[in-house]
Enzyme design. Structure first.
Site, PDB file in Angstrom:
ATOM      1  N   ASP A  11     -59.850   6.612  25.045  1.00  0.00           N
ATOM      2  CA  ASP A  11     -60.415   5.853  26.180  1.00  0.00           C
ATOM      3  C   ASP A  11     -59.957   4.393  26.267  1.00  0.00           C
ATOM      4  O   ASP A  11     -60.788   3.509  26.528  1.00  0.00           O
ATOM      5  CB  ASP A  11     -61.953   5.906  26.140  1.00  0.00           C
ATOM      6  N   LYS A  97     -62.633  13.727  30.011  1.00  0.00           N
ATOM      7  CA  LYS A  97     -64.014  14.117  29.696  1.00  0.00           C
ATOM      8  C   LYS A  97     -64.985  13.428  30.634  1.00  0.00           C
ATOM      9  O   LYS A  97     -64.643  12.419  31.243  1.00  0.00           O
ATOM     10  CB  LYS A  97     -64.341  13.744  28.247  1.00  0.00           C
ATOM     11  N   CYS A 136     -67.636   6.475  22.204  1.00  0.00           N
ATOM     12  CA  CYS A 136     -66.684   7.589  22.191  1.00  0.00           C
ATOM     13  C   CYS A 136     -65.955   7.747  20.863  1.00  0.00           C
ATOM     14  O   CYS A 136     -65.728   8.870  20.419  1.00  0.00           O
ATOM     15  CB  CYS A 136     -65.696   7.443  23.339  1.00  0.00           C
TER      16      CYS A 136
HETATM   17  C1  VGL Z   1     -67.919   5.333  26.780  1.00  0.00           C
HETATM   18  C2  VGL Z   1     -69.795   4.260  27.560  1.00  0.00           C
HETATM   19  C3  VGL Z   1     -69.806   5.061  28.674  1.00  0.00           C
HETATM   20  C4  VGL Z   1     -66.846   5.467  25.760  1.00  0.00           C
HETATM   21  C5  VGL Z   1     -67.928   6.153  27.892  1.00  0.00           C
HETATM   22  O1  VGL Z   1     -65.820   6.102  26.050  1.00  0.00           O
HETATM   23  O2  VGL Z   1     -67.005   4.903  24.656  1.00  0.00           O
HETATM   24  N1  VGL Z   1     -68.857   4.405  26.628  1.00  0.00           N
HETATM   25  N2  VGL Z   1     -68.874   6.005  28.825  1.00  0.00           N
END
Ligand code: VGL
Ligand code: ZN
Length: 185
Positions: A11, A97, A136
């Site tokens: 991410d 995802k 994540c």
């Molecule tokens: C994430 C907060 C909301 C992440 C994803 O990928 O860490 N954090 N959505």
């Protein structure tokens, strides 16, 4: 890194970097660190995988639906794109995802075929870095351990959201307690 290993970049998207919708402090500083790892992986013929948070508009994790987060990583927007300086190999499989409007997953294994992809590539050991350390990266690392992979977390290639000031530190402790090796260099 050697044969049987994979590098997993989690991410590293504009919305998780400073100025983004859910900007992680110094989130962009993971980019040069992870670029080094990517370069090293390519030199050693170790496959690189990348995950991305990939939400539809009105996703369940957004505040408008009672979730904890502002809208972020909306499919196809600039905020959902990988950081422009991240040098992902063109061949790197990308796992998306959080695409179901009514389901969230912090883990890159949740609702994806990442496990199958790793097994098909005969991966036994995974090196993980990216954003965010306390969401994540944490959940992906814990799932990877549960799935039986040996997990190394590239600590200086991650940064926490730190909704609470200790969340990053606690996440690393949790991951280490579960059996991951924290790579401090
Ligand atoms: C994430 C907060 C909301 C992440 C994803 O990928 O860490 N954090 N959505
Ligand atoms: Zn999200």
């Amino acid at each position: 890194m050697q044969a049987g290993d994979a590098l997993l970049i989690v991410d590293v998207q504009n919305d998780f970097c400073p100025g983004g919708a859910l900007g992680v402090r110094d989130g962009d500083q993971v980019v040069p660190v992870l670029n080094h790892w990517i370069q090293d992986a390519e030199r050693r013929k170790v496959p690189v995988f990348a995950s991305r948070d990939w939400h539809p508009p009105g996703h369940i994790s957004f505040r408008e639906r009672g979730g904890p987060w502002p809208p972020h990583c909306v499919q196809g927007t600039a905020g959902a794109a990988f950081h422009p300086d991240l040098n992902l190999p063109p061949s790197a499989p990308i796992v998306s995802k959080g695409y179901d409007p009514d389901k969230d997953s912090y883990s890159a294994f949740g609702g994806t075929d990442l496990k199958e992809k790793l097994h098909r590539a005969a991966i036994k050991r995974i090196w993980i870095g990216g954003l965010a350390q306390d969401y994540c990266v944490r959940e992906t690392s814990l799932d990877a351990i549960r799935e039986g992979f040996e997990v190394h977390v590239i600590v200086n290639g991650t940064r926490p959201v730190n909704v609470n000031p200790d969340d990053g530190r606690r996440a690393l402790e949790d991951i280490e307690r579960a059996g991951a090796i924290l790579e401090q260099s």
